[in-house]
Design an enzyme around this catalytic site. Structure first.
Site, PDB file in Angstrom:
ATOM      1  N   HIS A 150     -55.750 -67.174 -22.339  1.00  0.00           N
ATOM      2  CA  HIS A 150     -54.273 -67.769 -21.982  1.00  0.00           C
ATOM      3  C   HIS A 150     -54.309 -68.947 -22.369  1.00  0.00           C
ATOM      4  CE1 HIS A 150     -50.582 -68.817 -19.800  1.00  0.00           C
ATOM      5  NE2 HIS A 150     -50.278 -67.751 -19.894  1.00  0.00           N
ATOM      6  N   ASP A 177     -50.401 -60.389 -18.895  1.00  0.00           N
ATOM      7  CA  ASP A 177     -49.688 -59.685 -19.988  1.00  0.00           C
ATOM      8  C   ASP A 177     -50.491 -58.360 -20.261  1.00  0.00           C
ATOM      9  OD1 ASP A 177     -47.563 -61.407 -20.734  1.00  0.00           O
ATOM     10  OD2 ASP A 177     -49.088 -62.709 -21.523  1.00  0.00           O
TER      11      ASP A 177
END
Length: 431
Positions: free
Chosen positions: A308, A366
């Site tokens: 991330h 995600d």
């Protein structure tokens, strides 16, 4: 530098500027250099605003190094387990957790506003049969100001609150209608006897001839996704909402601008990209070779849903949603379907492989949200629309907070001009 100020010196002129250091509740201190142009005749250069605090905010805090996400000071881990999406919405909007009475009143207000004006339904028929739901969201939400003109005075707190509630409530109906239109089903009206998530799923998937039954595990998994995506500090779409709002534009256009920004694949399309990657891998036995190609620095293969930009350790939201993802796959007996077998094998290798561990390339939110949405039967083109549904409360909370600033000014970033120097115009016949 001392504890309160930092001095900036222009070595060419010897001029100095003493800048105050501002400290927040958490996070890095910031240097207040607003007087830099007036005193030294300079601006700062910060592409993508990576080291610039664009505002003061009391809503969300992120510590990417430590893997911390707070909504109004409450850890996301506690809210995910103990709270509901609507309770989190109340917290983000008003700053405190609600009492029982406040929660009842808020829930009723949201239900009151879920129904959309019939005139808005004609907008959908103006889109092609294969239009992207995000294009439809931008258009319909942007048009809402023409149907709800009774609360467009942005200087009136009551109007701001009403518009915020309308946007948050109607986004679920607008998003579900996008799906219904694209699959050729009649629009389903919202039902006030259902909770927020159940109502959305009913509007998405019910058919007139029979009731839609939602699995409780599925319901909780989707609610988790909404909670975990409700706000995420000053990201691209939130900053867009604030930038548009600084011009004193009405909230419907500001949120439409946020939706347009979220549509960008670098922002809101990550969970969709995860599913496309799993489809490209095709079979669990291909996972090892896919990872091998990813590790090859000369390869163009990308691994979606890992690591991330903000969280340098582990995405705290991924820890929360992982268990829900596994539970949902087990309950739906989907673990042995090829797509999910690929996902589970990819997760297993990534959590055990030293290459991933050393680089802290862990599955992020995600990765798991893409799997959950796919397991729920939600089509890929609706993934980002559901992201927008979840994030609407964050957008309107940030917009409302900004509108309460006593000295609100229109945003005006500066630039470093590198074009041609001033030139004299030459008539065309002499060029």
């Amino acid at each position: 530098m001392n504890n309160d100020t930092v001095t900036i010196i222009d070595n060419n002129t010897g001029k100095q500027l003493v800048c105050p250091i501002k400290r927040g509740t958490h996070g890095h201190p910031v240097i207040d250099c607003q007087d830099l142009p007036k005193t030294l005749g300079m601006f700062t250069f910060d592409p993508a605003f990576m080291t610039t605090a664009s505002c003061e905010s009391a809503i969300t805090y992120i510590d990417g190094d430590e893997g911390i996400l707070l909504y109004r000071g409450y850890p996301i881990e506690e809210l995910a387990v103990k709270s509901s999406y609507l309770e989190v919405c109340y917290l983000l909007l008003y700053g405190e957790l609600p009492t029982c009475q406040q929660m009842d009143d808020f829930t009723l207000a949201v239900k009151k506003y879920t129904l959309v004006h019939e005139g808005l339904l004609h907008f959908y028929r103006g889109f092609r049969h294969d239009a992207h739901p995000m294009a439809m969201l931008v258009g319909v939400i942007g048009a809402m100001s023409g149907y709800y003109p009774d609360a467009l005075d942005i200087k009136n707190p009551e109007h701001r609150n009403r518009s915020a509630l309308r946007l948050m409530a109607k986004m679920s109906t607008v998003a579900a209608n996008c799906h219904r239109y694209l699959i050729g089903r009649p629009f389903a009206h919202p039902r006030n006897d259902l909770g927020y998530v159940e109502n959305f799923m009913n509007m998405m998937f019910s058919i007139p001839s029979e009731p839609y039954q939602l699995n409780e595990t599925a319901n909780r998994a989707l609610e988790l996704i909404l909670i975990l995506h409700a706000d995420h500090e000053q990201n691209a779409s939130t900053s867009t909402v604030r930038l548009a709002g600084s011009s004193q534009a009405h909230p419907f256009s500001c949120i439409a601008a946020g939706i347009a920004t979220l549509w960008g694949p670098a922002h809101g399309g990550a969970n969709e990209a995860v599913i496309r990657m799993l489809q490209d891998i095709e079979d669990p036995k291909n996972v090892y070779n896919y990872i091998k190609r990813f590790k090859d620095k000369d390869s163009s293969v990308r691994l979606m849903g890992f690591g991330h930009r903000v969280y340098k350790n582990y995405d705290p939201r991924a820890k929360i949603i992982r268990e829900s993802c596994h539970q949902l796959l087990h309950e739906l007996n989907a673990e042995h379907l090829p797509l999910f077998e690929i996902a589970l094998e990819l997760e297993r290798i990534a959590l055990e492989d030293e290459y991933f561990i050393e680089r802290k390339l862990y599955p992020n939110v995600d990765f798991y949200s893409g799997i959950i949405l796919s397991a729920l039967g939600i089509p890929l083109n609706m993934f980002t629309a559901i992201f927008a549904l979840s994030r609407t409360v964050g957008w309107v909370s940030q917009w409302s907070e900004m509108m309460e600033e006593p000295n609100l000014r229109i945003a005006r970033p500066r630039q470093l001009y590198i074009g041609a120097a001033q030139r004299k115009f030459v008539p065309m016949e002499k060029r």
